[in-house]
Design an enzyme around this catalytic site. Structure first.
Site, PDB file in Angstrom:
ATOM      1  N   MET A   1     116.660  63.510  33.714  1.00 48.86           N
ATOM      2  CA  MET A   1     115.865  62.552  32.922  1.00 48.86           C
ATOM      3  C   MET A   1     116.692  61.279  32.811  1.00 48.86           C
ATOM      4  O   MET A   1     117.238  60.942  31.745  1.00 48.86           O
ATOM      5  CB  MET A   1     115.557  63.174  31.550  1.00 48.86           C
ATOM      6  CG  MET A   1     114.462  64.219  31.626  1.00 48.86           C
ATOM      7  SD  MET A   1     114.476  65.349  30.225  1.00 48.86           S
ATOM      8  CE  MET A   1     115.704  66.511  30.762  1.00 48.86           C
TER       9      MET A   1
ATOM     10  N   SER B   1     117.083  76.750  29.094  1.00 40.60           N
ATOM     11  CA  SER B   1     117.665  75.406  29.064  1.00 40.60           C
ATOM     12  C   SER B   1     118.805  75.396  28.054  1.00 40.60           C
ATOM     13  O   SER B   1     118.608  75.718  26.881  1.00 40.60           O
ATOM     14  CB  SER B   1     116.609  74.397  28.636  1.00 40.60           C
ATOM     15  OG  SER B   1     117.257  73.224  28.164  1.00 40.60           O
TER      16      SER B   1
ATOM     17  N   HIS C   1     118.893  76.113  33.438  1.00 42.78           N
ATOM     18  CA  HIS C   1     118.259  74.783  33.511  1.00 42.78           C
ATOM     19  C   HIS C   1     119.158  73.777  32.771  1.00 42.78           C
ATOM     20  O   HIS C   1     119.468  73.948  31.597  1.00 42.78           O
ATOM     21  CB  HIS C   1     116.890  74.884  32.842  1.00 42.78           C
ATOM     22  CG  HIS C   1     116.054  73.663  32.890  1.00 42.78           C
ATOM     23  ND1 HIS C   1     115.289  73.301  33.978  1.00 42.78           N
ATOM     24  CD2 HIS C   1     115.835  72.694  31.957  1.00 42.78           C
ATOM     25  CE1 HIS C   1     114.629  72.187  33.714  1.00 42.78           C
ATOM     26  NE2 HIS C   1     114.953  71.786  32.500  1.00 42.78           N
TER      27      HIS C   1
ATOM     28  N   MET D   1     105.866  68.948  33.152  1.00 40.99           N
ATOM     29  CA  MET D   1     106.329  68.792  31.765  1.00 40.99           C
ATOM     30  C   MET D   1     105.161  69.120  30.840  1.00 40.99           C
ATOM     31  O   MET D   1     104.099  68.509  30.933  1.00 40.99           O
ATOM     32  CB  MET D   1     106.786  67.351  31.498  1.00 40.99           C
ATOM     33  CG  MET D   1     108.136  66.960  32.063  1.00 40.99           C
ATOM     34  SD  MET D   1     109.515  68.053  31.722  1.00 40.99           S
ATOM     35  CE  MET D   1     109.594  68.053  29.935  1.00 40.99           C
TER      36      MET D   1
ATOM     37  N   MET E   1     120.236  63.813  30.453  1.00 44.00           N
ATOM     38  CA  MET E   1     119.516  62.671  29.856  1.00 44.00           C
ATOM     39  C   MET E   1     120.477  61.509  29.666  1.00 44.00           C
ATOM     40  O   MET E   1     121.621  61.714  29.251  1.00 44.00           O
ATOM     41  CB  MET E   1     118.938  63.065  28.489  1.00 44.00           C
ATOM     42  CG  MET E   1     118.072  64.311  28.511  1.00 44.00           C
ATOM     43  SD  MET E   1     117.343  64.606  26.889  1.00 44.00           S
ATOM     44  CE  MET E   1     116.600  66.216  27.111  1.00 44.00           C
TER      45      MET E   1
ATOM     46  N   ASP F   1     107.949  73.272  31.739  1.00 41.88           N
ATOM     47  CA  ASP F   1     109.064  72.979  30.833  1.00 41.88           C
ATOM     48  C   ASP F   1     108.555  72.285  29.572  1.00 41.88           C
ATOM     49  O   ASP F   1     108.003  71.187  29.637  1.00 41.88           O
ATOM     50  CB  ASP F   1     110.041  72.050  31.589  1.00 41.88           C
ATOM     51  CG  ASP F   1     111.296  71.716  30.798  1.00 41.88           C
ATOM     52  OD1 ASP F   1     111.476  72.248  29.686  1.00 41.88           O
ATOM     53  OD2 ASP F   1     112.102  70.916  31.324  1.00 41.88           O
TER      54      ASP F   1
ATOM     55  N   HIS G   1     117.711  69.094  35.831  1.00 40.42           N
ATOM     56  CA  HIS G   1     116.498  68.302  35.556  1.00 40.42           C
ATOM     57  C   HIS G   1     116.985  66.918  35.118  1.00 40.42           C
ATOM     58  O   HIS G   1     117.541  66.772  34.034  1.00 40.42           O
ATOM     59  CB  HIS G   1     115.704  69.035  34.460  1.00 40.42           C
ATOM     60  CG  HIS G   1     114.558  68.257  33.897  1.00 40.42           C
ATOM     61  ND1 HIS G   1     113.901  68.640  32.737  1.00 40.42           N
ATOM     62  CD2 HIS G   1     113.934  67.128  34.315  1.00 40.42           C
ATOM     63  CE1 HIS G   1     112.935  67.784  32.485  1.00 40.42           C
ATOM     64  NE2 HIS G   1     112.938  66.845  33.410  1.00 40.42           N
TER      65      HIS G   1
ATOM     66  N   ASP H   1     119.552  70.071  31.462  1.00 41.15           N
ATOM     67  CA  ASP H   1     118.811  68.849  31.123  1.00 41.15           C
ATOM     68  C   ASP H   1     119.768  67.667  31.019  1.00 41.15           C
ATOM     69  O   ASP H   1     120.518  67.552  30.048  1.00 41.15           O
ATOM     70  CB  ASP H   1     118.084  69.047  29.790  1.00 41.15           C
ATOM     71  CG  ASP H   1     116.861  69.935  29.925  1.00 41.15           C
ATOM     72  OD1 ASP H   1     116.006  69.638  30.784  1.00 41.15           O
ATOM     73  OD2 ASP H   1     116.782  70.937  29.188  1.00 41.15           O
TER      74      ASP H   1
HETATM   75  C1  DX5 Z   1     112.901  68.504  27.249  1.00 43.05           C
HETATM   76  C2  DX5 Z   1     113.663  69.324  28.247  1.00 43.05           C
HETATM   77  C3  DX5 Z   1     113.462  70.773  28.121  1.00 43.05           C
HETATM   78  C4  DX5 Z   1     113.858  71.361  26.803  1.00 43.05           C
HETATM   79  C5  DX5 Z   1     112.829  72.373  26.485  1.00 43.05           C
HETATM   80  O1  DX5 Z   1     112.865  67.192  27.638  1.00 43.05           O
HETATM   81  O2  DX5 Z   1     113.354  68.965  29.561  1.00 43.05           O
HETATM   82  O3  DX5 Z   1     114.078  71.477  29.190  1.00 43.05           O
HETATM   83  O4  DX5 Z   1     115.112  71.980  26.784  1.00 43.05           O
HETATM   84  O5  DX5 Z   1     113.047  72.820  25.195  1.00 43.05           O
HETATM   85  P1  DX5 Z   1     111.934  73.619  24.425  1.00 43.05           P
HETATM   86  O6  DX5 Z   1     111.731  74.919  25.170  1.00 43.05           O
HETATM   87  O7  DX5 Z   1     112.542  73.804  23.085  1.00 43.05           O
HETATM   88  O8  DX5 Z   1     110.707  72.782  24.406  1.00 43.05           O
HETATM   89 ZN    ZN Z   2     114.110  70.278  31.217  1.00 46.24          ZN
END
Ligand code: DX5
Ligand code: ZN
Length: 222
Positions: free
Chosen positions: A68, A8, A33, A139, A37, A177, A66, A35
């Site tokens: 969010m 990620s 990946h 998750m 948000m 994840d 992903h 993320d």
């Molecule tokens: C958190 C993300 C993850 C994050 C994971 O909400 O969806 O993808 O990057 O990071 P680590 O591996 O540090 O938990």
């Molecule tokens: Zn993620």
């Protein structure tokens, strides 16, 4: 299937994203990946379609987004245009999940569903039966931030989901994840996870190449 490692870039250095992605790719990584948000579904804000589109020509890796965000449907066409290969939407954010997954498919991307720690998987049966579910992302932390500790209940959830997939004859990928590191990656693989998202542990001390190698060795990729 052979285990997939999905770094990620939430833990990358955002001032040199292309460089970090290329370092991952040269170390053998094939899936990135992303993320996304929005500051509503989760408190944090990361990046959107514009940055992904700029990154696309810099690498041949698959882009896995992903989302969010509270309104995933609003982003889908832009993500397809930006060259994203797969999109995973939160079940908690989708009022019309069937429609959202259908749209992802029509746009030529692979669709998946993410489940927060307190969300069940049973109702995904309906979208899986109609071939709309290419992955389920468990998750293993509450979403929003990197660097959190793995929630122990996740292992049992992955095991149960693996059994449920077999019992129903489904073939979606199981992705996990949150909080994955060199000490617990084998546990989630043994529980049934096929694709492992790794943020902070992959960028630890900025030793990207060394970290990728450690994970590749642990999962039998080299
Ligand atoms: C958190 C993300 C993850 C994050 C994971 O909400 O969806 O993808 O990057 O990071 P680590 O591996 O540090 O938990
Ligand atoms: Zn993620």
């Amino acid at each position: 299937m052979q285990t997939v490692l999905s770094p990620s870039i939430l833990s990358a250095n955002f001032s040199c994203l292309a460089d970090d992605v290329q370092r991952l790719e040269k170390s053998g990584i094939k899936d990135i990946h992303l993320d996304i948000m929005d500051g509503h579904f989760v408190d944090n804000i990361t990046f959107g379609v514009g940055i992904i589109k700029s990154l696309r020509p810099c690498t041949k890796t698959n882009f896995d987004a992903h989302l969010m965000v509270t309104r995933p449907d609003a982003l889908l066409a832009g993500l397809a245009d930006a060259g994203v290969n797969s999109v995973t939407v939160h079940k908690e954010a989708c009022l019309h999940l069937y429609h959202t997954l259908e749209t992802i498919k029509k746009l030529g991307m692979n669709g998946g569903v993410v489940l927060n720690p307190a969300t069940d998987y049973e109702s995904l049966k309906y979208v899986a039966e109609d071939g709309l579910l290419t992955r389920v992302l468990i998750m293993s932390v509450e979403p929003g931030f990197g660097g959190q500790a793995y929630l122990p209940m996740s292992t049992n959830k992955i095991k149960k989901l693996t059994r449920w997939r077999a019992d129903n004859g489904f073939d979606f990928v199981i992705q996990v994840d949150g909080g994955i590191n060199v000490n617990n990656i084998k546990t989630v693989i043994e529980a049934g996870a096929d694709d492992i998202v790794i943020g902070s542990a992959m960028f630890k001390n900025r030793k990207i190449e060394e970290n990728v190698q450690s994970f590749r060795k642990l999962v039998g990729l080299c």
